[in-house]
Design an enzyme around this catalytic site. Structure first.
Site, PDB file in Angstrom:
ATOM      1  N   SER A 141      60.651  18.862 -56.992  1.00  0.00           N
ATOM      2  CA  SER A 141      61.371  18.096 -58.024  1.00  0.00           C
ATOM      3  C   SER A 141      60.601  16.921 -58.604  1.00  0.00           C
ATOM      4  O   SER A 141      61.108  16.244 -59.505  1.00  0.00           O
ATOM      5  CB  SER A 141      62.704  17.596 -57.462  1.00  0.00           C
ATOM      6  OG  SER A 141      63.616  18.664 -57.364  1.00  0.00           O
ATOM      7  N   LYS A 149      60.490  16.817 -62.315  1.00  0.00           N
ATOM      8  CA  LYS A 149      61.517  16.250 -63.201  1.00  0.00           C
ATOM      9  C   LYS A 149      61.053  14.983 -63.928  1.00  0.00           C
ATOM     10  O   LYS A 149      61.614  14.634 -64.969  1.00  0.00           O
ATOM     11  CB  LYS A 149      62.800  15.989 -62.410  1.00  0.00           C
ATOM     12  CG  LYS A 149      63.481  17.271 -61.913  1.00  0.00           C
ATOM     13  CD  LYS A 149      64.793  16.953 -61.215  1.00  0.00           C
ATOM     14  CE  LYS A 149      65.557  18.213 -60.804  1.00  0.00           C
ATOM     15  NZ  LYS A 149      65.011  18.871 -59.607  1.00  0.00           N
ATOM     16  N   SER A 165      68.474  14.147 -58.602  1.00  0.00           N
ATOM     17  CA  SER A 165      67.621  15.340 -58.660  1.00  0.00           C
ATOM     18  C   SER A 165      68.418  16.627 -58.844  1.00  0.00           C
ATOM     19  O   SER A 165      68.111  17.665 -58.243  1.00  0.00           O
ATOM     20  CB  SER A 165      66.764  15.433 -57.389  1.00  0.00           C
ATOM     21  OG  SER A 165      65.599  16.205 -57.641  1.00  0.00           O
ATOM     22  N   LYS A 215      60.719   9.008 -57.226  1.00  0.00           N
ATOM     23  CA  LYS A 215      61.172  10.399 -57.345  1.00  0.00           C
ATOM     24  C   LYS A 215      60.826  11.137 -56.070  1.00  0.00           C
ATOM     25  O   LYS A 215      59.708  11.044 -55.574  1.00  0.00           O
ATOM     26  CB  LYS A 215      60.525  11.109 -58.538  1.00  0.00           C
ATOM     27  CG  LYS A 215      61.112  12.496 -58.792  1.00  0.00           C
ATOM     28  CD  LYS A 215      62.533  12.394 -59.344  1.00  0.00           C
ATOM     29  CE  LYS A 215      63.300  13.711 -59.271  1.00  0.00           C
ATOM     30  NZ  LYS A 215      63.798  14.016 -57.910  1.00  0.00           N
TER      31      LYS A 215
END
Length: 304
Positions: free
Chosen positions: A74, A77, A131, A237
């Site tokens: 992820s 993203k 997420s 993140k």
């Protein structure tokens, strides 16, 4: 009779003293550098790939297998968010989550039901902070020109950022074919930190978002955000898939300086956070010595 040699003898003695003084200083610096490197190597460092870079100077502060291309989950993203924001979309426009946004690859869970309608701003919040994969997929689907135009924009962004060892095939990171290196991801993180929306969203510890008429509380997947002692996080993140392991990107203040941290393929979520804690502690000790680079040797086999 030898008085004329006195000035030369005196100069020679001064040069000898200067030489030994410089030698001792150099030895002390090398000992300090070696001691710091030894401390890093001894630290319980579980991420298989890592890089820490000082913002502004670009100085590499810590490195471990940073040029090996691996799945990034992820962390993808952040790229999705940059490309969407580059298109200057209407953030108040309503987006409906469709069946096409449901994860059919990993069958991951989501708290955003099909049919829910949210503003693009809330969808971006869900994609980055918690997420959510359906949220990320819907951002790509509703990109001007559709999914194909989104993918072309992603490739253009990768090229513009000089991420030569990066391949991103979809917007969520669920595919193991989304691959990059720690070195490339530092470039992506630095670029993402220049977007106020991304910086603000990824440093929110939680948020209430109205879904189908009800306020639902969502939390940041990075447990360090909002935690006491970690108020200096400027970008965050996380990522996880079986192929990528546990991953983490953060931009934060360390020892009075800003630095970007990338950790890839840790065996557990707790391991990546422990690595981040150890890096913060060790870099704080580096304040006086300022070594140019510390290379952490591979100490455990790749378990993927």
């Amino acid at each position: 009779m030898l008085d004329f040699l006195s000035p030369y003898i005196s100069t020679r003695r001064k040069l000898v003293r200067l030489f030994f003084s410089l030698s001792l200083s150099s030895a002390a610096f090398c000992a300090s550098h070696a001691s710091y490197a030894a401390n890093v190597t001894k630290a319980p460092f579980g991420s298989q790939h890592a890089m820490v870079v000082e913002d502004g100077t670009g100085k590499v502060l810590l490195e471990k297998n940073s040029t090996e291309k691996v799945p990034i989950a992820s962390l993808t993203k952040l790229m999705t968010a940059m490309v969407v924001l580059d298109s200057k979309p209407d953030m108040d426009e309503k987006i409906s989550i469709e069946q096409a946004d449901v994860d059919m690859l990993k069958h991951s869970a989501s708290h955003v039901p099909v049919g829910a309608t949210l503003s693009r701003r809330d969808v971006l919040q869900l994609a980055l902070m918690s997420s959510d994969n359906r949220a990320a997929a819907s951002l790509a689907r509703t990109y001007p020109g559709g999914r194909a135009a989104f993918e072309a924009a992603v490739q253009a962004k990768i090229t513009a950022l000089g991420m030569h060892d990066t391949v991103l095939q979809e917007p969520t990171g669920l595919s193991p074919n989304n691959m990059s290196t720690a070195a490339d991801l530092v470039k992506m993180a630095v670029a993402a930190s220049r977007y106020p929306d991304i910086a603000d969203i990824t440093t929110d510890s939680s948020d209430l978002i109205k879904i189908n008429g009800h306020n639902v509380e969502f939390h940041n997947t990075n447990k360090l955000v909002g935690k006491k002692g970690w108020d200096s996080i400027l970008l965050s993140k996380t990522g996880f898939t079986n192929e990528a392991g546990n991953c983490l990107i953060m931009r934060l203040k360390l020892a009075g300086r800003q630095a970007t941290l990338v950790l890839l393929n840790a065996r557990a979520s707790s391991v990546r956070f422990l690595d981040a804690l150890n890096i913060r502690r060790l870099l704080a000790k580096q304040k006086d010595s300022h070594p140019s680079i510390v290379s952490v040797k591979q100490r455990t086999p790749d378990i993927r």
